[in-house]
Design a protein around this motif. Structure first.
Motif, short mmCIF file in Angstrom:
data_model
loop_
_atom_site.label_atom_id
_atom_site.label_comp_id
_atom_site.label_asym_id
_atom_site.label_seq_id
_atom_site.Cartn_x
_atom_site.Cartn_y
_atom_site.Cartn_z
N ARG A 1 0.81 -1.46 0.06
CA ARG A 1 0.11 -0.01 -0.02
C ARG A 1 0.72 1.38 0.04
NH1 ARG A 1 -2.24 -3.50 3.22
NH2 ARG A 1 -1.43 -2.47 5.31
N ASP A 2 2.22 1.30 -0.17
CA ASP A 2 3.10 2.23 -0.14
C ASP A 2 3.01 3.26 -1.28
OD1 ASP A 2 5.28 3.85 -0.34
OD2 ASP A 2 6.53 2.77 0.50
N THR A 3 2.37 4.35 -1.26
CA THR A 3 2.22 5.10 -2.53
C THR A 3 3.41 6.33 -2.52
OG1 THR A 3 0.91 6.40 -1.32
CG2 THR A 3 -0.14 4.93 -2.75
N GLN A 4 4.21 6.19 -1.30
CA GLN A 4 5.33 7.10 -1.53
C GLN A 4 6.64 6.83 -2.23
OE1 GLN A 4 4.62 10.13 -0.15
NE2 GLN A 4 2.89 9.09 0.24
N THR A 5 6.84 5.61 -2.54
CA THR A 5 7.79 5.20 -3.34
C THR A 5 7.33 4.77 -4.79
OG1 THR A 5 8.35 4.12 -1.21
CG2 THR A 5 9.42 3.20 -3.15
N GLU A 6 8.52 5.28 -5.55
CA GLU A 6 8.39 5.08 -6.99
C GLU A 6 9.16 3.79 -7.35
OE1 GLU A 6 10.21 7.39 -10.91
OE2 GLU A 6 10.77 7.78 -9.05
N VAL A 7 8.07 2.80 -8.10
CA VAL A 7 8.79 1.50 -8.25
C VAL A 7 9.41 1.80 -9.70
CG1 VAL A 7 8.23 -0.80 -8.69
CG2 VAL A 7 7.19 0.56 -6.79
N ILE A 8 10.59 1.21 -9.80
CA ILE A 8 11.37 1.12 -11.11
C ILE A 8 11.76 -0.14 -11.58
CG2 ILE A 8 13.27 2.34 -12.54
CD1 ILE A 8 13.34 4.42 -10.28
N GLU A 9 11.29 -0.58 -12.67
CA GLU A 9 11.38 -2.04 -13.11
C GLU A 9 12.78 -2.17 -13.98
OE1 GLU A 9 9.80 -4.73 -12.01
OE2 GLU A 9 8.13 -3.98 -11.07
N HIS A 10 13.56 -2.86 -13.93
CA HIS A 10 14.51 -3.31 -14.90
C HIS A 10 14.68 -4.78 -15.24
CE1 HIS A 10 16.65 0.53 -13.53
NE2 HIS A 10 16.22 -0.03 -12.23
N PRO A 11 13.73 -4.77 -16.11
CA PRO A 11 13.62 -6.37 -16.59
C PRO A 11 14.81 -6.75 -17.68
CG PRO A 11 12.29 -4.92 -17.96
CD PRO A 11 12.65 -3.98 -16.87
N HIS A 12 15.33 -7.99 -17.66
CA HIS A 12 16.42 -8.41 -18.47
C HIS A 12 17.64 -7.69 -18.14
CE1 HIS A 12 13.01 -10.30 -20.66
NE2 HIS A 12 12.57 -9.08 -20.86
N SER A 13 17.78 -7.36 -16.75
CA SER A 13 18.87 -6.72 -16.43
C SER A 13 19.60 -7.26 -15.18
CB SER A 13 18.53 -5.27 -15.86
OG SER A 13 18.06 -4.48 -17.19
N LEU A 14 20.76 -7.00 -14.90
CA LEU A 14 21.72 -7.14 -13.94
C LEU A 14 22.25 -5.87 -13.21
CD1 LEU A 14 22.77 -9.23 -11.92
CD2 LEU A 14 24.60 -9.34 -13.47
N LEU A 15 21.65 -5.68 -12.13
CA LEU A 15 22.33 -4.32 -11.22
C LEU A 15 23.66 -4.60 -10.50
CD1 LEU A 15 19.15 -3.64 -12.09
CD2 LEU A 15 19.17 -2.37 -9.77
N LEU A 16 24.65 -3.86 -10.81
CA LEU A 16 26.01 -3.96 -10.16
C LEU A 16 26.14 -2.70 -9.36
CD1 LEU A 16 28.07 -5.79 -12.75
CD2 LEU A 16 26.83 -6.91 -10.77
N PRO A 17 26.92 -2.65 -8.30
CA PRO A 17 27.66 -1.54 -7.90
C PRO A 17 28.29 -0.74 -8.94
CG PRO A 17 28.05 -3.12 -6.35
CD PRO A 17 27.50 -3.70 -7.76
N GLY A 18 28.34 0.77 -9.06
CA GLY A 18 28.98 1.30 -9.91
C GLY A 18 30.63 0.79 -9.86
N PHE A 19 31.14 0.78 -11.29
CA PHE A 19 32.45 0.50 -11.16
C PHE A 19 33.47 1.72 -10.71
CE2 PHE A 19 30.47 -2.04 -15.01
CZ PHE A 19 30.81 -3.14 -14.32
N ILE A 20 34.57 1.21 -10.29
CA ILE A 20 35.55 2.07 -9.72
C ILE A 20 36.90 2.09 -10.48
CG2 ILE A 20 36.63 3.21 -7.69
CD1 ILE A 20 34.23 1.64 -6.06
N ASP A 21 37.30 3.04 -10.84
CA ASP A 21 38.70 3.10 -11.85
C ASP A 21 39.58 3.94 -10.87
OD1 ASP A 21 40.78 3.37 -13.56
OD2 ASP A 21 39.28 4.09 -15.25
N THR A 22 40.86 2.82 -10.23
CA THR A 22 41.66 3.59 -9.35
C THR A 22 42.77 4.14 -10.08
OG1 THR A 22 43.05 1.50 -9.18
CG2 THR A 22 41.04 1.71 -7.74
N HIS A 23 42.79 4.33 -11.38
CA HIS A 23 44.03 4.90 -11.82
C HIS A 23 43.76 5.15 -13.38
CE1 HIS A 23 48.37 6.11 -12.38
NE2 HIS A 23 48.04 5.50 -13.76
N VAL A 24 43.52 6.47 -13.72
CA VAL A 24 43.22 6.97 -15.14
C VAL A 24 43.42 8.43 -15.24
CG1 VAL A 24 40.92 7.64 -14.33
CG2 VAL A 24 41.47 7.26 -16.90
N HIS A 25 43.78 8.45 -16.47
CA HIS A 25 44.58 9.90 -16.68
C HIS A 25 43.50 10.61 -17.75
CE1 HIS A 25 48.93 9.16 -15.59
NE2 HIS A 25 48.50 7.85 -15.68
N TYR A 26 42.76 11.88 -17.42
CA TYR A 26 41.83 12.02 -18.15
C TYR A 26 42.28 12.79 -19.29
CZ TYR A 26 41.06 17.21 -17.34
OH TYR A 26 41.20 18.58 -17.49
#
Ligand code: GUN
Ligand code: ZN
Length: 436
Positions: free
Chosen positions: A57-82
């Protein structure tokens, strides 16, 4: 902003599979084939199986569906020269000649703020298109290059670390500073940017070959004055480089000792490459709580050598993956993980895909002392994540039909994946990239 409930398959690491003997590494990760991620005010509130996090019954929360997907934490690049974005794919030389021939002429352009701004924008667009949400980044010797970079990061509210390169010798005149200017310019940038929003500063002596002892001493003074800033540099990448360092610093015990005895090795100090280390150097890296950026595609491209990941692990030295663009050949963490696997195969080690992902997420966060903020989906962390499209190409979709475990799926994505697989990138609970 409304609370968000993201629905899809979720995978994240909760411990280092490299330090775990257990077959299958089950205690090191969580996988929800049909999961939910609850996000509020840019932070993760909870993860779990579908249907467990909010009541119907929670209407305060926006539900976002990601079908056929895999959610991972954002990647972290520990060494790069822009500033080396457009140096990628420069042919035919090893480190020292490659720097002279390709890198220094390109970096010389970054004294122009308009040029720096244009490249910084393009670089960040590419980074997000590859699912990378945090990076430890080199500017050039020009403070303008760092202002341009941080200005763009701030506009996007990204968690980024960067610094002005320090070099006062063995470089073209236009790319040289001096110890006092290096100190003063870095200090000014620290005052302006360090701790502002999600930004942090890294004192950045390029490497021992281009810094005098006086300049390394100035860098150490900054670290003493600002204990929570980062330090980044290069270490033991190439045999000619190592020989040159021993000539430039004849009193030093070894290459690492140049930095160590200057006072530059401590927690939040990140040394890139570390390929040809002596035992004493491995020991001191560990004792000083320094971190290593493992840059496999760069090490292959410049023919530098093969990083001994198992030795780093035996010494309990934090390691994160780095693209090292422009010696690295891609900003894609998939390409970096693929190269990491191959460099270990050449040493008779088959890098576990979960451990590989650890090096690009939670392990990278730990190597940057940011594991309390980013790196996985634990409650309270910042909501930086990627939504991978498991049907990104017909071939990937077919290959994934044949995998039976999440580990096999992950390995196929590491081997076949690139920016086409990144459907969306989210930073601090905001969608900041959508693949068109
Ligand atoms: N050593 C010193 N500078 C650099 C650089 O820009 N790239 C790499 N790969 N190694 C370096
Ligand atoms: Zn580098």
């Amino acid at each position: 902003m409304k609370r968000q409930l993201h629905r899809g398959a979720l995978l994240h690491l909760i411990a280092d599979p490299g330090q775990c003997e257990e077959p299958g590494k089950a205690s090191c990760y969580e996988y929800f084939p049909d999961g939910e991620l609850l996000v509020e005010d840019g932070h993760i509130v909870a993860t779990g199986a579908r249907g467990t996090l909010i009541n119907g019954r929670d209407t305060q929360t926006e539900v976002i569906e990601h079908p056929h997907s895999l959610l991972l934490p954002g990647f972290i690049d520990t060494h790069v020269h822009y500033p080396q974005l457009d140096v990628i794919a420069s042919y035919g030389s090893q480190l020292l000649e490659w720097l002279e021939r390709y890198v220094f002429p390109e970096e010389a352009k970054f004294g122009d703020p308009t040029y720096a701004e244009a490249v910084a924008k393009r670089f960040l667009t590419e980074l997000l298109a590859n699912g990378t949400t945090t990076a430890l980044v080199y500017g050039t010797v020009h403070p303008e290059s760092v202002d341009a970079f941080f200005t763009e990061c701030e506009a996007l509210n990204l968690r980024m670390i960067a610094g002005k390169v320090l070099m006062d010798r063995n470089a073209p005149d236009t790319l040289r500073d001096d110890p006092e200017r290096a100190y003063a310019q870095s200090k000014e940038l620290i005052e302006r940017w360090h701790g502002r929003g999600r930004l942090a500063y890294a004192v950045t002596p390029r490497f021992a070959c281009t810094s005098s002892p006086e300049q390394l001493e100035a860098a150490a003074r900054l670290l003493a004055e600002y204990p929570d800033v980062y330090m980044q540099t290069h270490l033991s990448e190439n045999h000619d480089e190592i020989r040159w360092v021993s000539e430039l610093y004849p009193e030093s015990l070894n290459y690492f000792d140049v930095y160590d005895s200057a006072g530059l090795a401590r927690k939040r100090s990140v040394f890139a490459h570390c390929i040809h280390l002596q035992d004493a150097e491995w020991n001191r890296l560990a004792e000083t709580q320094s971190s290593i950026a493992f840059c496999p595609s760069s090490n292959l491209f410049l023919g530098s050598g093969l990083f001994a990941l198992n030795t780093a692990r035996d010494h309990h030295i934090p390691v994160g993956l780095g693209s090292d663009v422009g010696a690295g050949t891609s900003l894609s963490c998939f390409h970096t993980m693929d190269a990491a696997y191959k460099t270990q195969q050449l040493q008779n080690v088959s890098l576990d895909p979960l451990e590989n992902l650890y090096l690009a997420t939670l392990g990278a966060a730990a190597s940057l002392d940011l594991h309390d903020k980013i790196g996985n989906f634990s409650a309270g962390k910042e909501a930086d994540f990627v939504v991978l499209d498991l049907n990104a190409t017909p071939q990937i979709a077919e290959r994934l039909k044949r995998t039976q475990t999440i580990s096999e799926t992950l390995f196929a994505l590491i081997t076949l994946g690139d920016d086409r697989v990144v459907g969306e990138t989210w930073s601090f609970g905001k969608r900041c990239y959508v693949r068109r």
